[in-house]
Design a protein around this motif. Structure first.
Motif, PDB file in Angstrom:
ATOM      1  N   PHE A  39      56.475  40.516  41.929  1.00  0.00           N
ATOM      2  CA  PHE A  39      55.669  41.224  42.917  1.00  0.00           C
ATOM      3  C   PHE A  39      54.850  42.318  42.234  1.00  0.00           C
ATOM      4  O   PHE A  39      53.642  42.436  42.454  1.00  0.00           O
ATOM      5  CB  PHE A  39      56.595  41.820  43.989  1.00  0.00           C
ATOM      6  N   LEU A  40      55.506  43.101  41.389  1.00  0.00           N
ATOM      7  CA  LEU A  40      54.828  44.214  40.704  1.00  0.00           C
ATOM      8  C   LEU A  40      53.801  43.735  39.681  1.00  0.00           C
ATOM      9  O   LEU A  40      52.847  44.453  39.381  1.00  0.00           O
ATOM     10  CB  LEU A  40      55.858  45.125  40.036  1.00  0.00           C
ATOM     11  N   ASP A  41      53.990  42.547  39.142  1.00  0.00           N
ATOM     12  CA  ASP A  41      53.027  41.994  38.190  1.00  0.00           C
ATOM     13  C   ASP A  41      51.794  41.432  38.893  1.00  0.00           C
ATOM     14  O   ASP A  41      50.682  41.542  38.378  1.00  0.00           O
ATOM     15  CB  ASP A  41      53.667  40.876  37.360  1.00  0.00           C
ATOM     16  N   GLU A  42      51.993  40.819  40.065  1.00  0.00           N
ATOM     17  CA  GLU A  42      50.915  40.074  40.707  1.00  0.00           C
ATOM     18  C   GLU A  42      50.178  40.827  41.809  1.00  0.00           C
ATOM     19  O   GLU A  42      48.946  40.764  41.895  1.00  0.00           O
ATOM     20  CB  GLU A  42      51.460  38.757  41.272  1.00  0.00           C
ATOM     21  N   ILE A  43      50.905  41.519  42.661  1.00  0.00           N
ATOM     22  CA  ILE A  43      50.280  42.093  43.854  1.00  0.00           C
ATOM     23  C   ILE A  43      49.272  43.202  43.531  1.00  0.00           C
ATOM     24  O   ILE A  43      48.209  43.245  44.165  1.00  0.00           O
ATOM     25  CB  ILE A  43      51.343  42.559  44.867  1.00  0.00           C
ATOM     26  N   PRO A  44      49.513  44.083  42.554  1.00  0.00           N
ATOM     27  CA  PRO A  44      48.467  45.077  42.257  1.00  0.00           C
ATOM     28  C   PRO A  44      47.129  44.436  41.861  1.00  0.00           C
ATOM     29  O   PRO A  44      46.064  44.926  42.264  1.00  0.00           O
ATOM     30  CB  PRO A  44      49.064  45.887  41.097  1.00  0.00           C
ATOM     31  N   ILE A  45      47.181  43.347  41.131  1.00  0.00           N
ATOM     32  CA  ILE A  45      45.958  42.639  40.728  1.00  0.00           C
ATOM     33  C   ILE A  45      45.268  42.037  41.948  1.00  0.00           C
ATOM     34  O   ILE A  45      44.049  42.161  42.127  1.00  0.00           O
ATOM     35  CB  ILE A  45      46.285  41.551  39.681  1.00  0.00           C
ATOM     36  N   ASP A  46      46.070  41.386  42.818  1.00  0.00           N
ATOM     37  CA  ASP A  46      45.513  40.789  44.037  1.00  0.00           C
ATOM     38  C   ASP A  46      44.967  41.856  44.978  1.00  0.00           C
ATOM     39  O   ASP A  46      43.918  41.666  45.600  1.00  0.00           O
ATOM     40  CB  ASP A  46      46.582  39.963  44.760  1.00  0.00           C
ATOM     41  N   LEU A  47      45.659  42.977  45.072  1.00  0.00           N
ATOM     42  CA  LEU A  47      45.217  44.074  45.928  1.00  0.00           C
ATOM     43  C   LEU A  47      43.871  44.607  45.463  1.00  0.00           C
ATOM     44  O   LEU A  47      42.960  44.830  46.269  1.00  0.00           O
ATOM     45  CB  LEU A  47      46.266  45.190  45.937  1.00  0.00           C
ATOM     46  N   LYS A  48      43.724  44.796  44.168  1.00  0.00           N
ATOM     47  CA  LYS A  48      42.448  45.281  43.619  1.00  0.00           C
ATOM     48  C   LYS A  48      41.336  44.274  43.889  1.00  0.00           C
ATOM     49  O   LYS A  48      40.229  44.654  44.312  1.00  0.00           O
ATOM     50  CB  LYS A  48      42.587  45.523  42.112  1.00  0.00           C
ATOM     51  N   ALA A 100      37.783  37.952  49.913  1.00  0.00           N
ATOM     52  CA  ALA A 100      38.704  38.871  50.597  1.00  0.00           C
ATOM     53  C   ALA A 100      39.760  38.080  51.354  1.00  0.00           C
ATOM     54  O   ALA A 100      40.957  38.403  51.302  1.00  0.00           O
ATOM     55  CB  ALA A 100      37.942  39.789  51.539  1.00  0.00           C
ATOM     56  N   TYR A 101      39.330  37.032  52.046  1.00  0.00           N
ATOM     57  CA  TYR A 101      40.277  36.190  52.784  1.00  0.00           C
ATOM     58  C   TYR A 101      41.296  35.562  51.836  1.00  0.00           C
ATOM     59  O   TYR A 101      42.501  35.576  52.110  1.00  0.00           O
ATOM     60  CB  TYR A 101      39.540  35.083  53.558  1.00  0.00           C
ATOM     61  N   GLN A 102      40.807  35.009  50.739  1.00  0.00           N
ATOM     62  CA  GLN A 102      41.702  34.321  49.800  1.00  0.00           C
ATOM     63  C   GLN A 102      42.804  35.249  49.282  1.00  0.00           C
ATOM     64  O   GLN A 102      43.976  34.879  49.242  1.00  0.00           O
ATOM     65  CB  GLN A 102      40.907  33.735  48.634  1.00  0.00           C
ATOM     66  N   PHE A 103      42.432  36.463  48.911  1.00  0.00           N
ATOM     67  CA  PHE A 103      43.442  37.384  48.372  1.00  0.00           C
ATOM     68  C   PHE A 103      44.351  37.935  49.465  1.00  0.00           C
ATOM     69  O   PHE A 103      45.549  38.086  49.249  1.00  0.00           O
ATOM     70  CB  PHE A 103      42.789  38.496  47.547  1.00  0.00           C
ATOM     71  N   ALA A 104      43.809  38.217  50.643  1.00  0.00           N
ATOM     72  CA  ALA A 104      44.657  38.675  51.752  1.00  0.00           C
ATOM     73  C   ALA A 104      45.677  37.593  52.093  1.00  0.00           C
ATOM     74  O   ALA A 104      46.874  37.870  52.247  1.00  0.00           O
ATOM     75  CB  ALA A 104      43.794  39.018  52.966  1.00  0.00           C
ATOM     76  N   ASP A 122      38.105  45.063  46.164  1.00  0.00           N
ATOM     77  CA  ASP A 122      36.752  44.901  45.621  1.00  0.00           C
ATOM     78  C   ASP A 122      35.938  43.911  46.459  1.00  0.00           C
ATOM     79  O   ASP A 122      34.752  44.139  46.711  1.00  0.00           O
ATOM     80  CB  ASP A 122      36.802  44.426  44.166  1.00  0.00           C
ATOM     81  N   ALA A 123      36.583  42.824  46.880  1.00  0.00           N
ATOM     82  CA  ALA A 123      35.883  41.817  47.686  1.00  0.00           C
ATOM     83  C   ALA A 123      35.426  42.403  49.024  1.00  0.00           C
ATOM     84  O   ALA A 123      34.305  42.153  49.466  1.00  0.00           O
ATOM     85  CB  ALA A 123      36.789  40.602  47.910  1.00  0.00           C
ATOM     86  N   VAL A 124      36.275  43.209  49.663  1.00  0.00           N
ATOM     87  CA  VAL A 124      35.883  43.855  50.922  1.00  0.00           C
ATOM     88  C   VAL A 124      34.740  44.835  50.669  1.00  0.00           C
ATOM     89  O   VAL A 124      33.756  44.858  51.409  1.00  0.00           O
ATOM     90  CB  VAL A 124      37.085  44.554  51.593  1.00  0.00           C
ATOM     91  N   GLU A 125      34.871  45.624  49.617  1.00  0.00           N
ATOM     92  CA  GLU A 125      33.829  46.604  49.277  1.00  0.00           C
ATOM     93  C   GLU A 125      32.484  45.914  49.057  1.00  0.00           C
ATOM     94  O   GLU A 125      31.435  46.435  49.444  1.00  0.00           O
ATOM     95  CB  GLU A 125      34.242  47.388  48.031  1.00  0.00           C
ATOM     96  N   ASN A 126      32.517  44.731  48.446  1.00  0.00           N
ATOM     97  CA  ASN A 126      31.295  43.980  48.152  1.00  0.00           C
ATOM     98  C   ASN A 126      30.922  43.003  49.269  1.00  0.00           C
ATOM     99  O   ASN A 126      30.001  42.202  49.098  1.00  0.00           O
ATOM    100  CB  ASN A 126      31.450  43.225  46.828  1.00  0.00           C
TER     101      ASN A 126
END
Length: 118
Positions: free
Chosen positions: A34-43, A57-61, A47-51
């Motif tokens: 979880f700690l290895d993967e979720i921070p990357i997906d969250l970022k 954004a859907y794919q990562f959510a 970024d996808a929402v910001e852009n």
């Protein structure tokens, strides 16, 4: 090593314990993953929402959703709202506030998990 601390946390191991029982090494492995993967997906989602890249954004959510459920993190409604935003023409400012909440809660979870699974 896993250490159990009784405090109010932003996550729960109840769902994982139903699967793993009291297998502390399994719990530690899942927490590490979880700690290895979720921070990357969250970022990437942030970024996808910001852009305004709604598809990404859907794919990562959507990708993060099972992990959030597994740790009983109380942001499923927010994740679902991000998914819905990506499919509709909802207000970007509202979804950005939701993403900020998701970031805040998950960053607290990261700290808690790191402390609990040293």
């Amino acid at each position: 090593m896993y250490k159990e601390v009784i405090m109010s946390k932003h996550y729960s191991l109840d769902n994982l314990k139903e699967i793993a029982g009291d297998d502390k090494s399994f719990l530690s492995l899942v927490a590490k993953t979880f700690l290895d993967e979720i921070p990357i997906d969250l970022k990437a989602m942030t970024d996808a929402v910001e852009n305004e890249n709604k598809e990404l954004a859907y794919q990562f959510a959507h990708k993060m959703k099972p992990n959030i459920e597994m740790f009983n993190i109380d942001i499923l409604n927010e994740i679902t709202t991000i998914e819905r935003w990506s499919k509709n023409n909802e207000d970007n400012d509202v979804v950005k506030d939701i993403v900020n909440r998701v970031n805040k809660i998950l960053k607290e979870v990261f700290v808690e998990l790191k402390a609990d699974f040293k």
